[in-house]
Write a protein that holds these residues in place. Structure first.
Motif, PDB file in Angstrom:
ATOM      1  N   ALA A 292       0.828  -1.203   0.000  1.00 57.74           N
ATOM      2  CA  ALA A 292       0.000   0.000   0.000  1.00 57.74           C
ATOM      3  C   ALA A 292       0.860   1.250   0.000  1.00 57.74           C
ATOM      4  CB  ALA A 292      -0.937  -0.003   1.204  1.00 57.74           C
ATOM      5  N   ILE A 293       2.170   1.067   0.111  1.00 61.23           N
ATOM      6  CA  ILE A 293       3.111   2.196   0.079  1.00 61.23           C
ATOM      7  C   ILE A 293       2.932   3.006  -1.191  1.00 61.23           C
ATOM      8  CG2 ILE A 293       5.556   2.791  -0.071  1.00 61.23           C
ATOM      9  CD1 ILE A 293       6.152   0.320   1.598  1.00 61.23           C
ATOM     10  N   ILE A 294       2.762   2.334  -2.305  1.00 58.03           N
ATOM     11  CA  ILE A 294       2.648   3.013  -3.597  1.00 58.03           C
ATOM     12  C   ILE A 294       1.387   3.870  -3.627  1.00 58.03           C
ATOM     13  CG2 ILE A 294       2.421   2.644  -6.082  1.00 58.03           C
ATOM     14  CD1 ILE A 294       3.992  -0.034  -5.523  1.00 58.03           C
ATOM     15  N   THR A 295       0.270   3.307  -3.192  1.00 54.89           N
ATOM     16  CA  THR A 295      -0.981   4.059  -3.187  1.00 54.89           C
ATOM     17  C   THR A 295      -0.912   5.230  -2.216  1.00 54.89           C
ATOM     18  OG1 THR A 295      -2.145   2.023  -3.705  1.00 54.89           O
ATOM     19  CG2 THR A 295      -3.468   3.849  -2.916  1.00 54.89           C
ATOM     20  N   GLU A 296      -0.294   5.012  -1.062  1.00 52.91           N
ATOM     21  CA  GLU A 296      -0.140   6.110  -0.104  1.00 52.91           C
ATOM     22  C   GLU A 296       0.719   7.223  -0.695  1.00 52.91           C
ATOM     23  OE1 GLU A 296       1.418   4.705   3.587  1.00 52.91           O
ATOM     24  OE2 GLU A 296      -0.288   3.403   3.961  1.00 52.91           O
ATOM     25  N   THR A 297       1.731   6.866  -1.443  1.00 56.78           N
ATOM     26  CA  THR A 297       2.605   7.871  -2.050  1.00 56.78           C
ATOM     27  C   THR A 297       1.875   8.633  -3.149  1.00 56.78           C
ATOM     28  OG1 THR A 297       4.495   6.457  -1.584  1.00 56.78           O
ATOM     29  CG2 THR A 297       4.830   8.217  -3.190  1.00 56.78           C
ATOM     30  N   VAL A 298       1.139   7.931  -3.995  1.00 58.11           N
ATOM     31  CA  VAL A 298       0.434   8.575  -5.098  1.00 58.11           C
ATOM     32  C   VAL A 298      -0.637   9.539  -4.582  1.00 58.11           C
ATOM     33  CG1 VAL A 298      -1.172   8.143  -7.011  1.00 58.11           C
ATOM     34  CG2 VAL A 298       0.885   6.760  -6.770  1.00 58.11           C
ATOM     35  N   PHE A 299      -1.380   9.116  -3.575  1.00 56.48           N
ATOM     36  CA  PHE A 299      -2.474   9.942  -3.059  1.00 56.48           C
ATOM     37  C   PHE A 299      -2.053  10.846  -1.899  1.00 56.48           C
ATOM     38  CE2 PHE A 299      -4.829   6.553  -5.176  1.00 56.48           C
ATOM     39  CZ  PHE A 299      -5.721   7.304  -5.913  1.00 56.48           C
ATOM     40  N   GLN A 300      -0.757  10.877  -1.573  1.00 51.03           N
ATOM     41  CA  GLN A 300      -0.256  11.695  -0.467  1.00 51.03           C
ATOM     42  C   GLN A 300      -1.038  11.412   0.817  1.00 51.03           C
ATOM     43  OE1 GLN A 300       2.460  13.758  -0.515  1.00 51.03           O
ATOM     44  NE2 GLN A 300       2.804  12.809  -2.494  1.00 51.03           N
ATOM     45  N   TRP A 301      -1.254  10.125   1.088  1.00 53.06           N
ATOM     46  CA  TRP A 301      -1.991   9.684   2.263  1.00 53.06           C
ATOM     47  C   TRP A 301      -0.979   9.283   3.329  1.00 53.06           C
ATOM     48  CZ3 TRP A 301      -7.216   9.909   2.552  1.00 53.06           C
ATOM     49  CH2 TRP A 301      -7.812   9.303   3.646  1.00 53.06           C
ATOM     50  N   PRO A 302      -0.915  10.006   4.445  1.00 55.73           N
ATOM     51  CA  PRO A 302       0.087   9.658   5.462  1.00 55.73           C
ATOM     52  C   PRO A 302      -0.275   8.352   6.165  1.00 55.73           C
ATOM     53  CG  PRO A 302      -1.313  11.420   6.253  1.00 55.73           C
ATOM     54  CD  PRO A 302      -1.724  11.154   4.838  1.00 55.73           C
ATOM     55  N   GLY A 303       0.691   7.458   6.221  1.00 52.76           N
ATOM     56  CA  GLY A 303       0.474   6.165   6.858  1.00 52.76           C
ATOM     57  C   GLY A 303       1.799   5.455   7.038  1.00 52.76           C
ATOM     58  N   MET A 304       1.732   4.155   7.190  1.00 55.11           N
ATOM     59  CA  MET A 304       2.939   3.352   7.376  1.00 55.11           C
ATOM     60  C   MET A 304       3.847   3.430   6.148  1.00 55.11           C
ATOM     61  SD  MET A 304       2.960   1.938  10.372  1.00 55.11           S
ATOM     62  CE  MET A 304       4.030   0.535  10.217  1.00 55.11           C
ATOM     63  N   GLY A 305       3.251   3.534   4.984  1.00 57.50           N
ATOM     64  CA  GLY A 305       4.047   3.633   3.768  1.00 57.50           C
ATOM     65  C   GLY A 305       4.896   4.894   3.733  1.00 57.50           C
ATOM     66  N   LEU A 306       4.296   6.000   4.123  1.00 59.48           N
ATOM     67  CA  LEU A 306       5.037   7.260   4.167  1.00 59.48           C
ATOM     68  C   LEU A 306       6.156   7.185   5.200  1.00 59.48           C
ATOM     69  CD1 LEU A 306       5.334  10.193   3.237  1.00 59.48           C
ATOM     70  CD2 LEU A 306       3.755  10.825   5.073  1.00 59.48           C
ATOM     71  N   LEU A 307       5.874   6.554   6.338  1.00 56.68           N
ATOM     72  CA  LEU A 307       6.909   6.375   7.353  1.00 56.68           C
ATOM     73  C   LEU A 307       8.082   5.571   6.796  1.00 56.68           C
ATOM     74  CD1 LEU A 307       7.767   6.584  10.392  1.00 56.68           C
ATOM     75  CD2 LEU A 307       6.654   4.357  10.667  1.00 56.68           C
ATOM     76  N   PHE A 308       7.768   4.511   6.051  1.00 57.69           N
ATOM     77  CA  PHE A 308       8.825   3.676   5.474  1.00 57.69           C
ATOM     78  C   PHE A 308       9.620   4.436   4.413  1.00 57.69           C
ATOM     79  CE2 PHE A 308      10.380   0.416   2.493  1.00 57.69           C
ATOM     80  CZ  PHE A 308      11.181  -0.291   3.377  1.00 57.69           C
ATOM     81  N   ILE A 309       8.933   5.194   3.580  1.00 60.39           N
ATOM     82  CA  ILE A 309       9.620   5.984   2.539  1.00 60.39           C
ATOM     83  C   ILE A 309      10.545   7.003   3.183  1.00 60.39           C
ATOM     84  CG2 ILE A 309       9.273   7.662   0.673  1.00 60.39           C
ATOM     85  CD1 ILE A 309       8.571   4.872  -0.181  1.00 60.39           C
TER      86      ILE A 309
END
Length: 138
Positions: A73-90
């Motif tokens: 879900a990291i990719i979707t969080e990045t595309v939609f600028q949705w802060p979550g675990m994916g953004l933390l990992f990036i």
């Protein structure tokens, strides 16, 4: 709403395709022909006999897809600028924060293991051939 739809559509289409392929395969088996010969309705045959036998491979793929959905879900969080675990990992990768990256990967591994455990336990609920009978003594 759009990130959830984006994540769900691909998973849903894959599962629908798998259920269709498995149902077509199961509907050609002998016990379905015998059920039709007994005069059962198509609804009873499809839901009572055929669908139960298609659930084991569908549950396997669904469990794997659910784990992949959570992990990628990291990719979707990045595309939609949705802060979550994916953004933390990036951000951890960007700043070379090894403990955060290791914790994230361990968490994802734990989620995969738990999902696979739940799927394996659900096999016993769906497939009566896996249950141990009292007369067998196994």
């Amino acid at each position: 709403m759009l990130p959830a739809v984006t994540l769900a559509i691909f998973q849903l289409t894959l599962i629908m395709r798998l259920v269709r392929a498995e149902m077509l395969e199961v509907l050609r088996t002998d016990y379905v022909k015998f059920a039709r010969a007994r005069g059962l309705s198509n609804r009873a045959i499809h839901f009572g006999h055929a669908l139960k036998n298609t659930l084991v491979p569908v549950m396997t793929i669904t469990g794997l897809q659910l784990g992949g959905l959570i992990a990628f879900a990291i990719i979707t969080e990045t595309v939609f600028q949705w802060p979550g675990m994916g953004l933390l990992f990036i951000q951890a990768v960007t700043f070379a924060d090894i403990p955060v990256m290791a914790a994230y990967l361990c968490l994802i591994a734990l989620i995969f293991v738990v999902i696979n455990l739940v799927v394996d336990l659900l096999y016993f609920a769906v497939d009566p051939r896996l249950r141990v009978g009292k007369a067998g003594g196994h």
